[in-house]
Write an enzyme that holds these catalytic residues in place. Structure first.
Site, PDB file in Angstrom:
ATOM      1  N   THR A  17       4.111  -3.533   2.430  1.00  0.00           N
ATOM      2  CA  THR A  17       4.878  -2.914   1.345  1.00  0.00           C
ATOM      3  C   THR A  17       5.649  -1.708   1.866  1.00  0.00           C
ATOM      4  O   THR A  17       6.851  -1.556   1.614  1.00  0.00           O
ATOM      5  CB  THR A  17       3.929  -2.508   0.200  1.00  0.00           C
ATOM      6  OG1 THR A  17       3.304  -3.701  -0.301  1.00  0.00           O
ATOM      7  CG2 THR A  17       4.672  -1.811  -0.921  1.00  0.00           C
ATOM      8  N   GLN A  33       3.384 -13.508   6.242  1.00  0.00           N
ATOM      9  CA  GLN A  33       2.559 -14.705   6.054  1.00  0.00           C
ATOM     10  C   GLN A  33       2.570 -15.636   7.268  1.00  0.00           C
ATOM     11  O   GLN A  33       1.953 -16.704   7.211  1.00  0.00           O
ATOM     12  CB  GLN A  33       3.031 -15.477   4.808  1.00  0.00           C
ATOM     13  CG  GLN A  33       2.755 -14.753   3.499  1.00  0.00           C
ATOM     14  CD  GLN A  33       1.264 -14.710   3.136  1.00  0.00           C
ATOM     15  OE1 GLN A  33       0.437 -15.395   3.741  1.00  0.00           O
ATOM     16  NE2 GLN A  33       0.906 -13.906   2.150  1.00  0.00           N
ATOM     17  N   SER A  55       1.786  -7.526   8.170  1.00  0.00           N
ATOM     18  CA  SER A  55       0.677  -6.952   7.405  1.00  0.00           C
ATOM     19  C   SER A  55      -0.621  -7.363   8.087  1.00  0.00           C
ATOM     20  O   SER A  55      -0.848  -8.557   8.318  1.00  0.00           O
ATOM     21  CB  SER A  55       0.716  -7.488   5.975  1.00  0.00           C
ATOM     22  OG  SER A  55      -0.428  -7.063   5.264  1.00  0.00           O
ATOM     23  N   ALA A  56      -1.483  -6.387   8.392  1.00  0.00           N
ATOM     24  CA  ALA A  56      -2.704  -6.698   9.158  1.00  0.00           C
ATOM     25  C   ALA A  56      -3.658  -7.607   8.392  1.00  0.00           C
ATOM     26  O   ALA A  56      -4.272  -8.504   8.964  1.00  0.00           O
ATOM     27  CB  ALA A  56      -3.419  -5.393   9.527  1.00  0.00           C
ATOM     28  N   CYS A  75      -1.112 -10.343  -7.337  1.00  0.00           N
ATOM     29  CA  CYS A  75      -0.733  -9.354  -8.335  1.00  0.00           C
ATOM     30  C   CYS A  75      -0.415 -10.033  -9.658  1.00  0.00           C
ATOM     31  O   CYS A  75      -0.626  -9.486 -10.722  1.00  0.00           O
ATOM     32  CB  CYS A  75       0.483  -8.557  -7.850  1.00  0.00           C
ATOM     33  SG  CYS A  75       1.071  -9.033  -6.231  1.00  0.00           S
TER      34      CYS A  75
END
Ligand code: PMP
Length: 352
Positions: free
Chosen positions: A70, A172, A190-191, A304
């Site tokens: 993000t 992804q 993103s980890a 989300c």
């Protein structure tokens, strides 16, 4: 329990979890401190930078650590917009596909259409890039809800021909497909999508945008704030442990799901080998709840959105209605074990 929600987040690679726990006690220093504990922390961060860089086939000097995808997306898009405004003196627009993650959508001025499979329409991209004032095009490598892959080489070429920066949210891709050769000026990772810890990510590129977070001189002056050493260390370890998947299980799963009445979202498009988004004649949120009671963790799409069970912007952009069931897994998940459970759940819902 059968965990089929790897695109929301993955259980950590055991080696990465161990590295995290060890780092919490063994790497207490601030990497900017001049003493030996500071140097030890700095060495761990640089080792992680090498590992993350190797995952995407880039030099380590291109990697900056962030608090996640993000932040990396916000940095890339806000930064490039600001740089374009300063250069051109006028407004500068951020373009993205209509199926991006909300962290990209909320930064964008224009959403470019996708076809019924969820693949971006290249004619529309070309026309949009030809209009004046484009600061950046941002298109994800793989969609988190459907697994559909976007044509990155073509998108990169269209941008390159016009001198427009191309940003790609590749969150992804690692741990699903090889990602050593992604043609984008800026990459987001993103980890926690690849078996690392939550709260950590990276923005990667030869020319980074002006900082989003200013203050201290961390990350070569590009991202202020004390580096989250344990998270970054564990992220680095996870990149060396995650491996691409085969698509054999996906083929078997989808063939059987179709026998149960499923429509496979994005079928016919290149897709991640770990994601099957299935639309049934029963609402996805009811199926997901019933699966949960049977010990299967799945979702209707983005994490989300799933709590609220809203229809997703991704399906709408593909011209579809309804709530799918998204099954997403990692290597060694016995995904086919969901089939008898799914069959029983559907039977129950259909007869209710
Ligand atoms: N981009 C994509 C494609 C994602 O799937 C996610 C996570 N759902 C994010 C960005 C946000 O990642 P993070 O949690 O690291 O901020």
């Amino acid at each position: 329990m059968l965990y089929l929600d790897a695109n929301a987040t993955r259980p950590m690679e055991p080696g990465a979890a161990e590295a995290l726990c060890r780092a919490l006690s063994e790497l207490p220093g601030n990497p900017h401190s001049p003493h030996q504990l500071g140097r030890k922390a700095a060495a761990a961060v640089e080792d992680a930078r090498e590992r993350v860089a190797a995952l995407v086939g880039r030099p380590a000097r291109q990697v900056r650590f962030t608090s996640g995808a993000t932040e990396a997306n916000a940095w890339a898009l806000q930064g490039l917009r600001r740089a374009a405004v300063e250069r051109g003196g006028g407004p500068a627009r951020v373009l993205c596909s209509a199926v991006e993650h909300p962290s990209v959508l909320c930064q964008a001025d224009e959403r470019l259409p996708v076809d019924a499979r969820g693949v971006i329409e290249l004619d529309a991209v070309e026309q949009a890039l030809d209009r004046p004032g484009v600061a950046v095009l941002s298109v994800m490598a793989a969609n988190n809800e459907t697994g559909v892959l976007q044509p990155l080489p073509e998108l990169a070429r269209l941008c390159r021909e016009r001198g427009i920066p191309f940003h790609c949210d590749a969150s992804q891709l690692p741990g699903r497909l090889d990602c050593a050769d992604l043609p984008a000026d800026l990459l987001t990772l993103s980890a926690h999508k690849l078996g690392g810890p939550k709260g950590c990510g990276a923005l990667i590129g030869a020319r980074l945008p002006p900082p989003l977070l200013c203050g201290g001189p961390q990350e070569r002056g590009d991202r202020a704030g004390t580096v989250a050493v344990p998270l970054v260390h564990s992220f680095g370890v996870a990149t060396t442990l995650c491996r691409p998947l085969e698509d054999e299980l996906q083929r078997q799963l989808e063939a059987a799901a179709k026998e149960l009445g499923a429509t496979v979202l994005g079928e016919g498009a290149p897709r991640l080998p770990n994601t099957s988004a299935l639309l049934f004649d029963q609402p996805g949120d009811l199926i997901v709840m019933a699966l949960d009671l049977e010990g299967v963790c799945a979702s209707t799409g983005a994490a989300c959105a799933s709590g609220a069970a809203e229809e997703s912007h991704v399906l709408r952009a593909m011209g579809l209605r309804g709530l799918p069931v998204r099954l997403s897994w990692q290597r060694e998940t016995p995904v086919l074990e969901v089939l008898p459970v799914l069959e029983a759940v559907l039977e129950r819902l259909r007869s209710a």
